[in-house]
Design an enzyme around this catalytic site. Structure first.
Site, PDB file in Angstrom:
ATOM      1  N   ASP A 297       0.829  -1.191   0.000  1.00 33.98           N
ATOM      2  CA  ASP A 297       0.000   0.000   0.000  1.00 33.98           C
ATOM      3  C   ASP A 297       0.871   1.252   0.000  1.00 33.98           C
ATOM      4  O   ASP A 297       1.917   1.302   0.648  1.00 33.98           O
ATOM      5  CB  ASP A 297      -0.909  -0.016   1.236  1.00 33.98           C
ATOM      6  CG  ASP A 297      -1.971   1.047   1.190  1.00 33.98           C
ATOM      7  OD1 ASP A 297      -2.614   1.196   0.133  1.00 33.98           O
ATOM      8  OD2 ASP A 297      -2.170   1.738   2.213  1.00 33.98           O
ATOM      9  N   GLU A 344       1.224  -0.570  -5.099  1.00 34.03           N
ATOM     10  CA  GLU A 344       0.075   0.333  -5.204  1.00 34.03           C
ATOM     11  C   GLU A 344       0.635   1.707  -5.557  1.00 34.03           C
ATOM     12  O   GLU A 344       1.069   2.462  -4.683  1.00 34.03           O
ATOM     13  CB  GLU A 344      -0.702   0.350  -3.891  1.00 34.03           C
ATOM     14  CG  GLU A 344      -2.004   1.134  -3.957  1.00 34.03           C
ATOM     15  CD  GLU A 344      -1.837   2.605  -3.646  1.00 34.03           C
ATOM     16  OE1 GLU A 344      -1.852   3.401  -4.618  1.00 34.03           O
ATOM     17  OE2 GLU A 344      -1.690   2.965  -2.473  1.00 34.03           O
ATOM     18  N   ASP A 397     -11.357   2.241  -1.942  1.00 35.91           N
ATOM     19  CA  ASP A 397     -11.437   3.688  -1.720  1.00 35.91           C
ATOM     20  C   ASP A 397     -12.216   4.420  -2.804  1.00 35.91           C
ATOM     21  O   ASP A 397     -12.338   5.650  -2.755  1.00 35.91           O
ATOM     22  CB  ASP A 397     -10.025   4.295  -1.653  1.00 35.91           C
ATOM     23  CG  ASP A 397      -9.365   4.108  -0.299  1.00 35.91           C
ATOM     24  OD1 ASP A 397     -10.074   3.893   0.701  1.00 35.91           O
ATOM     25  OD2 ASP A 397      -8.117   4.168  -0.239  1.00 35.91           O
TER      26      ASP A 397
END
Length: 501
Positions: A297, A344, A397
């Site tokens: 992430d 990511e 998200d």
């Protein structure tokens, strides 16, 4: 350079979103049935959100520990089958009245009471197994259980507000607390034993069905966490007061005009380097034991991270500071040469971040919803994808695919229709036509949120960044998973070379 991912597809499905009669998804029967569905649909990867124990706000990206698991995911029927609970223990308990959304307040108020009963019933039955688990996991479990026991004793206030001797980990104070609260500490170790016992069984079953689990590894630790308490010396925290000096976040973007103020303390990369990246090595050891591969992430933060003064009220005025970079990954990959990672790399990415990603062969991410800026030059458009990449229809998200389509104005929708050749299609076909295009793309892996296969709108959205109260709640129902849907995904997977047979 890591080994390339094979051409395949995957699904994002958080554990909390699995069907369950106990108010939240667990590692029980519905999880195994979901794996069976993935197998029938010829899906290779099951991507989950972080498994950590959530705190205020319920975000899996703000966990009490980088190592411990969420007690809510322990399946109660399995505890009954193991003789640790009776069916009568669960009678007349309200687990929530909405089977589409988790009620975290209810979970918080009832789960620990139920698990305490199971803990009492485990005594004399699992002593040897728990002792063995405790020994194997000693590098984190003792600190975690102590942290949670103190937190419970201190009525859940942040560790920074504890008495100074406990806050600062005074050895005599900790020894005294351990002696007085042995039972509480043992309870938290029991919880983790059950969590990892159940998870490992589910993971083994998943792997036997030729499905691999993608974990999601947050770059930072939560401020109110055992990690920050134990490893404060490698964080940009005032070492006297334990207050953060710099916190993490993201600058203003399409999601938020004020940016994202995460509040996590950031790493002191120089101090971490001097300690041989010991914390990250331990963290990865745990994550790679419980998952098959990892999505890193906020990959950009490893090259440069966004540093926001802890006193700021928003994320507008942060600065970019050097992260761990090549030295960090050289050290990590020396220890884990055969493991696979996904970067990511969403948002504004610099050439330096791309160079870091490409140096190690990490596949990056493409999200179709970010693609339509009017120029048709976006890297997120399928005709610009690299083979060594992962395309997503949506993320936790973002809006769902249908929610995104519903939100477009007429001009934006016209661009989407032209690009995907939807002008002569019925509007209710748009979601699956876009799924088809992503399946057909050159990207090695195509991953879809399960809600997109269900054609659900933003009532099924997982998270709206920079908001609190209505996130991380959506749940699937058993009737959502039909044989027809599995066949449809399987046929499309076979057609576009993503068949997992």
């Amino acid at each position: 350079m890591q080994k390339r991912l094979t051409r395949s597809n995957g699904v994002v499905m958080p554990i909390f979103s699995l069907p369950s009669k106990y108010g939240i998804g667990t590692f029980g029967k519905a999880a195994y049935e979901f794996v069976d569905f993935l197998s029938e649909a010829s899906i290779k990867y099951w991507q989950i959100l972080p498994l950590g124990q959530t705190s205020y706000g319920d975000s899996p990206y703000q966990a009490f520990s980088s190592f411990a698991g969420n007690p809510y995911f322990i399946d109660l029927d399995m505890l009954i089958a193991d003789g640790l609970l009776n069916e009568s223990d669960l009678e007349n308990i309200n687990f929530g009245d909405n089977d589409r959304y988790v009620d975290y307040a209810i979970q918080y108020n009832i789960r620990y009471r139920i698990l305490e009963k199971a803990f009492e019933n485990s005594k004399g039955k699992l002593d040897d197994e728990i002792a063995d688990f405790r020994k194997k996991e000693s590098f984190w479990i003792e600190d975690y259980a102590l942290f949670m026991a103190i937190k419970h004793d201190q009525l859940d206030i942040s560790w920074v507000e504890w008495d100074e001797d406990l806050r600062d980990r005074n050895p005599e104070a900790l020894a005294s607390f351990k002696e007085k609260h042995k039972e509480d500490i043992d309870f938290y170790i029991f919880i983790q034993y059950e969590f990892f016992t159940q998870w490992q069984k589910l993971k083994e079953y998943t792997n036997r069905r030729n499905i691999e689990i993608i974990g999601d590894l947050p770059i930072y630790v939560a401020y109110d966490s055992c990690d920050a308490w134990v490893y404060a010396d490698i964080l940009k925290i005032d070492q006297e007061t334990k207050e953060p000096l710099i916190v993490g976040g993201a600058p203003p973007d399409a999601y938020s005009e004020d940016g994202q103020l995460w509040g996590n303390p950031v790493y002191d990369w120089e101090k971490m380097k001097n300690k041989g990246y010991d914390f990250w090595k331990k963290r990865l050891a745990m994550a790679l034991k419980t998952h098959d591969l990892l999505r890193l992430d906020h990959f950009r933060g490893f090259e440069k991270y966004y540093a926001i003064p802890a006193t700021d009220e928003n994320a507008k005025f942060g600065t970019w500071e050097p992260g761990g970079g090549y030295e960090f990954f050289d050290e990590i990959l020396k220890q884990y040469p055969d493991k696979q990672f996904i970067a990511e790399d969403l948002g504004y990415i610099t050439k330096e971040v791309d160079a870091l990603k490409n140096h190690y062969g990490f596949p990056g991410m493409n999200v179709i919803q970010f693609a339509f800026d009017g120029t048709f030059a976006s890297n997120y458009l399928p005709h610009n994808y690299e083979k060594n990449s992962v395309v997503y229809s949506s993320t936790h998200d973002s809006s769902t695919l249908k929610g995104w389509l519903d939100s477009l104005d007429d001009e934006e929708l016209l661009l989407v229709e032209k690009y995907f050749g939807l002008e002569n299609k019925e509007e209710n076909d748009f979601v699956w036509e876009i799924i088809r295009s992503l399946m057909a793309s050159v990207a090695d892996v195509a991953i879809f949120e399960i809600q997109d296969f269900f054609e659900m709108g933003d009532q099924a959205k997982i998270n709206t960044p920079s908001t609190l109260g209505n996130n991380w709640k959506w749940r699937a129902k058993s009737e959502d998973f039909t044989d027809d849907l599995a066949r449809k995904i399987k046929e499309m997977s076979r057609l576009y070379g993503r068949y997992n047979g």
